[in-house]
Enzyme design. Structure first.
Site, PDB file in Angstrom:
ATOM      1  N   SER A 154       0.745  -1.468  -0.129  1.00 42.84           N
ATOM      2  CA  SER A 154      -0.075  -0.014  -0.032  1.00 42.84           C
ATOM      3  C   SER A 154       0.650   1.244  -0.028  1.00 42.84           C
ATOM      4  CB  SER A 154      -0.964  -0.024   1.105  1.00 42.84           C
ATOM      5  OG  SER A 154      -1.843  -0.912   0.936  1.00 42.84           O
ATOM      6  N   LYS A 205       0.299   3.550  -2.972  1.00 41.46           N
ATOM      7  CA  LYS A 205      -0.910   4.211  -3.232  1.00 41.46           C
ATOM      8  C   LYS A 205      -0.733   5.752  -3.669  1.00 41.46           C
ATOM      9  CE  LYS A 205      -3.729   0.561  -0.821  1.00 41.46           C
ATOM     10  NZ  LYS A 205      -4.438   0.302   0.565  1.00 41.46           N
ATOM     11  N   TYR A 261      -3.126  -3.352 -10.197  1.00 37.71           N
ATOM     12  CA  TYR A 261      -3.114  -3.121  -9.151  1.00 37.71           C
ATOM     13  C   TYR A 261      -2.288  -3.951  -8.245  1.00 37.71           C
ATOM     14  CZ  TYR A 261      -4.461  -2.310  -3.891  1.00 37.71           C
ATOM     15  OH  TYR A 261      -4.541  -2.516  -2.569  1.00 37.71           O
ATOM     16  N   TYR A 294      -4.900   4.735   7.659  1.00 35.62           N
ATOM     17  CA  TYR A 294      -6.073   3.754   7.812  1.00 35.62           C
ATOM     18  C   TYR A 294      -6.932   4.220   9.048  1.00 35.62           C
ATOM     19  CZ  TYR A 294      -3.489   0.828   4.432  1.00 35.62           C
ATOM     20  OH  TYR A 294      -2.684   0.461   3.383  1.00 35.62           O
ATOM     21  N   VAL A 341       1.319  -3.353   4.238  1.00 39.48           N
ATOM     22  CA  VAL A 341       1.208  -4.603   5.047  1.00 39.48           C
ATOM     23  C   VAL A 341       2.683  -5.423   5.036  1.00 39.48           C
ATOM     24  CG1 VAL A 341      -1.248  -4.805   4.964  1.00 39.48           C
ATOM     25  CG2 VAL A 341       0.046  -5.886   3.258  1.00 39.48           C
TER      26      VAL A 341
END
Length: 571
Positions: free
Chosen positions: A60, A63, A185, A237, A255
């Protein structure tokens, strides 16, 4: 800084809390003891500690950088119409879509990232991925490779992401095939980078989108600003609020155990430790970030305390004059009418509040002011809003008949409405003084040659000294650019015409001052640079031989001359 990072790394090695990500099988095989820290500065240096050179998949962390690519391709409004900008308050893989439209809450959660990836321009999924890879590689300053094993693992276990994509596709938010969007992705998540790479990627955002190592403008400055804003509010998050409270830096976690954090305008941070907390953030990475933020006061809301005043010096030409040596008649005019010339020496990082202080000072200029000298050499940065404020003030002063002249060795053109920009405040002051003297009829024309009887030294000496010096000091002329007192044994030059400049050592020595007709200059020491005729110049020269003869035969005459020299400029 490297030592500080090593100390921080070693202090957190005993922290063994958290667990590896297991929903992607390949991530569960990573050595849980790995721990790397890196910090990249805006001049391209990277400080590192621990396992900062060990590759891990970005997951992530990719992103915000893909979001940057989409913003650069389509613009903010177009992207906002498809992906929101609000914190979800939920886990990274939560099924949280806007009712009716299927629009994801923000680009930092999985749903938003999948949709953002689909927005990147490209002729098909393969071209879109390569464009994303090129962008992330440009942020890192080197080509990033793909971890095929992790990619295969994600493709095998990515059902929840497929469910998110199908929901968005059903709602009309995702406008390409699900498998196409997810293939790109998953590939971007499986790109390999090190903590050092991530630090450089962060530093590129901190540097307004320009990679500090390669100097490549990866994305425009406003895009970098928008990305940092989303990272600050949504990057961690459902822990984003507490992160902003405790750490106070734009950041994004992944992660695989990586964290990217940005100190805007200062540096970028990359961290890697694969054990995760319940929110999916690296345990050691979060702990290290907190310590760094506290130790170095990095919180965005931190009040740095009072800084040096923005105005370092202020006054008028009666007390703050140039270093031009001038004859007494000129000094008298400057002493009497110098209130028409004002000086403000600005310094530091000038933003809105500092500019307000300068404007307040300029607003207090007296009605008899006709010239304003602004020294800008000490200004390290002039923020756009401050530049507009100050330049508008300069234009307004011009409308009131006050000429604004700047001195800036960097020649940055910070205030376009200024009358003239000089390479030094010294030259700026001299120009304004000359204009004032000309207005009062006290400025000699460049071709004027003073008679010996009109030199200031004449009035300070008695008849014996005048006659002795007239006989002992020969007249010498210098062409423009010629060195003055360059011959061995020449000690003193009594200027009768032109102008002599004093320059510091070196080929491009800085101009330190000057002397005009009616004054005198001495030979500078070995470290003092040199004297140069800035105009066609003439005067009387005292050499070492004449000085020795006068000391031997007429010591009283020499003593009177030195006494006059010592007192010049002290009135």
């Amino acid at each position: 800084m490297s030592a500080a990072l090593r100390e921080l790394h070693d202090s957190l090695l005993s922290e063994e809390g958290g667990t590896l990500a297991t929903y992607i099988p390949e991530l569960a095989r990573v050595d849980p003891a790995l721990f790397g820290l890196a910090l990249a500065t805006l001049d391209g240096r990277v400080h590192a500690a621990g396992d900062a050179d060990v590759p891990f998949t970005l997951q992530s962390i990719s992103k915000p950088f893909v979001y940057a690519r989409a913003l650069a391709d389509l613009g903010l409004e177009a992207v906002l119409s498809r992906v929101g900008a609000e914190p979800s308050g939920e886990a990274f893989n939560a099924i949280s879509l806007e009712p009716g439209t299927g629009r994801p809450s923000n680009p930092m959660v999985n749903a938003g990232a999948i949709l953002t990836t689909s927005l990147v321009s490209g002729d098909g999924p393969a071209a879109r991925f390569e464009r994303i890879r090129d962008t992330l590689s440009a942020f890192a300053g080197r080509r990033l490779e793909l971890d095929e094993a992790v990619l295969a693992s994600e493709l095998e276990t990515g059902d929840r992401n497929r469910a998110l994509a199908y929901l968005m596709r059903n709602a009309g938010a995702l406008r390409c095939e699900v498998d196409e969007a997810l293939d790109v992705y998953f590939r971007q998540c499986a790109l390999l980078a090190t903590a050092e790479d991530v630090a450089v990627m962060a530093a590129t955002l901190a540097n307004g989108g320009v990679n500090p190592r390669t100097k490549e403008a990866v994305v425009p400055g406003p895009v970098a600003e928008h990305v940092l804003a989303l990272m600050a509010s949504c990057g961690m998050y459902d822990g984003a609020g507490e992160w902003l409270l405790r750490v106070g830096l734009p950041a994004k976690s992944g992660v695989s155990g990586g964290i990217v954090a940005v100190s805007p305008g200062q540096f970028g941070i990359g961290l890697f430790s694969p054990r995760l907390d319940v929110r999916g953030n690296s345990v050691r990475g979060v702990a290290a970030s907190r310590v760094l933020a506290e130790r170095f006061q990095l919180h965005l809301m931190h009040y740095p305390g009072r800084t040096a005043p923005v105005i370092a010096r202020s006054g008028d030409a009666r007390t703050l004059r140039s270093r031009r040596l001038r004859r007494r008649a000129e000094r008298d005019v400057l002493h009497q009418h110098g209130g028409a010339i004002h000086l403000r020496a600005l310094q530091g990082d000038i933003e809105f509040a500092a500019a307000e202080s300068v404007l307040q000072s300029l607003g207090a200029l007296p009605g008899k002011a006709r010239w304003l000298v602004l020294e800008l050499e000490g200004v390290t940065r002039l923020h756009p809003i401050a530049a507009r404020m100050l330049d508008a003030a300069v234009a307004e002063l011009g409308g009131r008949g006050i000429a604004v002249v700047t001195g800036d060795v960097h020649r940055r053109g910070l205030l376009p409405h200024a009358s003239v920009e000089h390479a030094s405040v010294e030259e700026a002051q001299e120009e304004c003084e000359d204009a004032l003297l000309a207005r009062h009829g006290a400025l000699l024309s460049p071709d004027t040659v003073l008679a010996w009887e009109a030199h200031d030294a004449w009035a300070a000496l008695d008849e014996e000294a005048r006659a002795a010096l007239a006989a002992a000091l020969p007249v010498r002329a210098y062409g423009r650019g010629e060195r003055v007192l360059a011959q061995d044994g020449e000690e003193l030059f009594l200027v009768l015409s032109g102008r002599v400049g004093l320059y510091g050592p070196g080929v491009r020595g800085r101009r330190l001052g000057s002397a005009g007709p009616g004054t005198a200059v001495q030979r500078p020491g070995q470290a003092g640079g040199g004297l140069v005729a800035e105009l066609s110049t003439s005067g009387r020269v005292l050499g070492a031989a004449q000085q020795e003869r006068l000391e031997r035969e007429r010591p009283r005459v020499l003593a009177r001359l030195w006494k006059w020299l010592a007192g010049v400029g002290r009135e």
